[in-house]
Every structure is written in structure tokens, then in C-alpha cells.
Design an enzyme around this catalytic site. Structure first.
Site, PDB file in Angstrom:
ATOM      1  N   HIS A  66       1.362   4.518   4.524  1.00  0.00           N
ATOM      2  CA  HIS A  66       0.500   5.457   3.801  1.00  0.00           C
ATOM      3  C   HIS A  66      -0.814   5.456   5.232  1.00  0.00           C
ATOM      4  CE1 HIS A  66      -1.583   1.056   3.950  1.00  0.00           C
ATOM      5  NE2 HIS A  66      -0.874   1.028   3.702  1.00  0.00           N
ATOM      6  N   ASP A  68      -3.647   6.511   4.767  1.00  0.00           N
ATOM      7  CA  ASP A  68      -5.368   5.333   4.610  1.00  0.00           C
ATOM      8  C   ASP A  68      -5.189   4.061   4.705  1.00  0.00           C
ATOM      9  OD1 ASP A  68      -3.338   4.862   2.386  1.00  0.00           O
ATOM     10  OD2 ASP A  68      -5.157   3.990   0.597  1.00  0.00           O
ATOM     11  N   ASP A  99      -2.081  -2.493   9.305  1.00  0.00           N
ATOM     12  CA  ASP A  99      -1.706  -2.055   8.050  1.00  0.00           C
ATOM     13  C   ASP A  99      -2.279  -0.391   7.872  1.00  0.00           C
ATOM     14  OD1 ASP A  99      -1.277  -1.842   5.048  1.00  0.00           O
ATOM     15  OD2 ASP A  99      -2.890  -3.351   4.803  1.00  0.00           O
ATOM     16  N   GLU A 133      -2.276   3.962  -1.144  1.00  0.00           N
ATOM     17  CA  GLU A 133      -2.316   2.318  -1.049  1.00  0.00           C
ATOM     18  C   GLU A 133      -2.844   1.906  -1.666  1.00  0.00           C
ATOM     19  OE1 GLU A 133      -0.069  -0.422  -0.184  1.00  0.00           O
ATOM     20  OE2 GLU A 133      -1.489   0.210   1.019  1.00  0.00           O
ATOM     21  N   GLU A 134      -4.006   1.924  -0.707  1.00  0.00           N
ATOM     22  CA  GLU A 134      -4.842   1.087  -0.755  1.00  0.00           C
ATOM     23  C   GLU A 134      -5.990   1.407  -1.648  1.00  0.00           C
ATOM     24  OE1 GLU A 134      -5.056  -1.441   1.161  1.00  0.00           O
ATOM     25  OE2 GLU A 134      -3.617  -0.920   3.159  1.00  0.00           O
ATOM     26  N   GLU A 162       4.573  -2.026   5.694  1.00  0.00           N
ATOM     27  CA  GLU A 162       3.982  -2.975   5.463  1.00  0.00           C
ATOM     28  C   GLU A 162       4.193  -4.150   6.346  1.00  0.00           C
ATOM     29  OE1 GLU A 162       1.404  -2.906   3.775  1.00  0.00           O
ATOM     30  OE2 GLU A 162       1.372  -1.049   2.165  1.00  0.00           O
ATOM     31  N   HIS A 349      -6.744  -5.974   6.786  1.00  0.00           N
ATOM     32  CA  HIS A 349      -8.560  -6.104   5.042  1.00  0.00           C
ATOM     33  C   HIS A 349      -9.342  -6.794   6.129  1.00  0.00           C
ATOM     34  CE1 HIS A 349      -6.232  -4.481   1.894  1.00  0.00           C
ATOM     35  NE2 HIS A 349      -5.359  -3.970   3.079  1.00  0.00           N
TER      36      HIS A 349
END
Length: 379
Positions: A66, A68, A99, A133-134, A162, A349
Site C-alpha cells: 500500500h 497510503d 510502513d 490500507e491504513e 508489511e 505509526h
């Protein structure tokens, strides 16, 4: 600057906060199209998805990622700007470095290397990327898979990029994931004055014994591949803000992370039975965001990825089903064997998210080796 580092820098600079792609997918599509990849831009709702393939037969090996990212939070808390890639002390800093823009860049570079070296490879290699995805993950891979079902597109094996590693690249590969079942529970009461409780019904008091029972329940024992199912309350809200009013309603959010030892139907039924046993007046809105999945012991992709980690990283990887959910949960029901392999996840994150430069340089080698071992050249 190496190709993977240069591409990672370029991707980090793009503020692709979910569900925005900010031009990442067109950039990647242009690169792969030059090498003969077939490009499909799949837009559903406000979400961009990319499906790029090379080859015309089975088996189909897909790489999944992903573009995003989650919001950076207050940018002044970062040691360097979150959307300006910064290298220091052997690490690359920036939102999405781990990520998972680093993995996306590594996949692209690995596919470029593989196709250039083996233009006549067996089977089909593909890259599936989404910008959803997020976030709510409604119009990303979930909807792409529905499109694939309608068009007859198959995926036999899938590597998800991931961030999986604990301390160094290759020390852990995810061979499955637990399912995720969420509930929004509303407990009905009767609002009133705290001085006259006989004229009201307090939903907090009604729910408290049931919550204790739910928290104490042993939902299952897990199995050889999964830990026991867990139940967690993530939010509980009631009251008007006044200290002299009995609330008329309580709303709580909860989640099961469940193994293959239980089913979503069983968890729903047992939860509601406990609430009824405690005479709770309730309604529940259930949401199943993904079923548990597991790559089988002896599966070809599972064995190949473990062998690549041993041969290229010098480590026998832990084979885990822990962690949260990933878009692999949408691919596995297609009948695909799904494995997750990526960089260290310690900073994802977080403020000052980063990835090891050394790991980032090696990651394309791992992905390219998986291609080579899964799709040997035609005789």
C-alpha cells in the site's frame, strides 16, 4: 544513490495520507510499463489501486503493498520533517519509511531486476498496490478482490510487504493472521435523577457484571498455529456530563482477535448469550473485517520464503501468526498462499518512523530471490 533508496525517497516525499495516493501509483506504473508489464488502474470510490502483471500463464505470484500512510501527527515533534526523507546514523526517517513505502520500493526494484534477467520466466508475476490500507479499507484490496472474482483473475501465492521483522530483516515471517471481529454494543437504560434511582435504570450498572464475565471468559485455547482468542474493550461511553443524571444509554466498542479455534458465528452467539444471562437490554452492530488465515505447513511459498531468509539473511525465521490485520486477509480467501515479509516494525505509526538503510538495500534481493525460486525460467 541506489535504485531502491532513490525510489523510497521519492515515495516518502509524496504526502499520501490515507486514502490519498499523491501520485505514487502512476510513478510506479510508468516504471513497470517500460518493462512490458500490463497495467490496470482500478479506481473504486475515492481510492486508487494498481494491478501490474508480467507473464501470461500460471502460477500467479503477486506482491502486495500500500502507498497510503497514517497521519504524521504534530510535525514539530519529529526530529526531521516527516515527508522529507532524512538519513542519519544508518537509518532512513520519514512517514512510511517502514510502513510501507520502503517495501513497495523494494518490490518494484525486485520485479524490475527479475523481469530484466528472466524475460521468459514461467507463470505470471504481479504487483497489487492500494491507497486504502491504513483507513477504512473498503475500496482498496477488498474491492479489487471482488473485481478479480468477476473477471476470473487468480492469485496462487502472495507476498505482503508489511513490516514483519522484530530486530533485523528476516528474523520473522508471518504465515497467517488472526481474524478480527468488532462490535458496537448499545446498552439501553432509562435516564433519571441520581437521587431517584428507583425511577431510572442505569445502563452502566446493568452492563458492569456482564463486562466482567466477558473479560473473564476463556473463548478458546488456540492451537498449534494461533494463540487463544482475545477480547478487548476499546471504548466505553455513557452519561450527559452532569454528575446528577443517570444516563439512558451506554455505548461500548469491543474487538475479538480470533484464531481458527473459534468462528465468528460462535463468538457472536456466546457474547449475546452472556449479555442475556445478565439481563442486559442491548443491541449490537457487528463488523467482521477479516477471517483468520494460515499458509499451510509444507506450502511452497512458505518454504521458499523461509529458505530465502536463511540463505540471504543467515537466520532461521520465526514463523508467526501474531500482530494485527493486513490486506492479506482479502487475498487468502481467493485460495492463495499468503506470507508477509518486510523490514523491522518497531517504529511504524510512530513519530520519527524509520527503516534501516542496510535492510532496505537488502530487501529487493529477498523479493527477487522469491521470484526466482517460485517462477523458474521456462525450459
Amino acid at each position: 544513490m541506489s535504485p531502491v533508496l532513490e525510489l523510497t525517497h521519492d515515495l516518502i516525499r509524496r504526502r499520501s495520507v490515507t486514502p490519498e495516493d499523491a501520485g505514487c501509483l502512476p510513478l510506479i506504473a510508468t516504471r513497470l510499463e517500460r518493462l512490458g508489464f500490463r497495467i490496470e488502474h482500478l479506481r473504486f470510490g475515492d481510492v486508487d489501486n494498481l494491478w501490474a502483471t508480467h507473464g501470461d500463464a500460471g502460477p500467479v505470484l503477486a506482491f502486495l503493498g500500500h502507498t497510503d500512510v497514517v497521519p504524521s501527527g504534530p510535525e514539530d515533534r519529529w526530529a526531521s520533517p516527516p515527508f522529507e526523507p532524512t538519513e542519519r546514523d544508518g537509518l532512513l526517517y520519514g512517514r512510511g519509511a517502514a510502513d510501507m513505502k520502503g517495501s513497495v520500493a523494494a518490490m518494484v526494484v525486485a520485479l524490475e531486476r527479475f523481469v530484466a534477467a528472466q524475460p521468459g520466466h514461467a507463470g505470471t508475476v504481479g504487483l497489487l498496490l492500494t491507497s486504502d490500507e491504513e483507513g477504512v479499507a473498503l475500496h482498496g484490496v477488498r474491492e479489487v478482490v471482488e473485481h478479480f472474482r468477476r473477471t476470473g483473475q487468480r492469485i496462487d501465492a502472495c507476498v505482503v510487504g508489511e513490516p514483519s521483522a522484530k530486530e533485523r530483516l528476516g528474523d520473522l515471517m508471518r504465515v497467517g493472521r488472526r481474524g478480527s471481529l468488532s462490535g458496537t454494543l448499545t446498552v439501553h437504560g432509562v435516564q433519571g435523577h441520581v437521587a431517584y434511582p428507583e425511577k431510572a435504570r442505569n445502563p452502566i450498572h446493568a452492563f458492569a457484571p456482564a463486562l466482567a464475565a466477558l473479560a473473564a471468559e476463556r473463548w478458546d485455547e488456540g492451537n498449534d498455529d494461533f494463540p487463544p482468542t482475545s477480547f478487548q474493550v476499546s471504548n466505553l461511553n455513557a452519561g450527559t456530563g452532569a454528575n446528577n443524571v443517570i444516563p439512558g444509554e451506554l455505548v461500548t466498542l469491543f474487538n475479538f482477535r480470533f484464531s481458527t479455534a473459534s468462528t465468528a458465528e460462535e463468538l457472536r452467539a456466546r457474547t449475546e448469550a452472556i449479555l442475556r444471562a445478565h439481563d442486559v437490554d442491548f443491541a449490537i452492530d457487528w463488523h467482521l473485517s477479516g477471517m483468520p488465515f494460515l499458509a499451510p505447513q509444507g506450502g511452497r511459498l512458505r518454504d521458499v520464503v523461509a529458505g530465502v531468509c536463511r540463505d540471504l539473511c543467515g537466520i532461521d525465521p520465526e514463523q508467526s501468526t501474531g500482530g494485527g490485520t493486513s490486506d492479506g486477509r482479502f487475498i487468502a480467501p481467493m485460495g492463495a498462499e499468503v506470507i508477509e515479509l518486510g523490514p523491522v516494525n518497531a517504529t511504524i505509526h510512530k513519530v520519527d518512523e524509520c527503516v534501516s538503510l542496510a535492510d532496505l538495500e537488502r530487501l529487493p534481493d529477498l523479493y527477487a530471490a522469491i521470484c526466482e525460486r517460485m517462477l523458474a525460467s521456462r525450459v
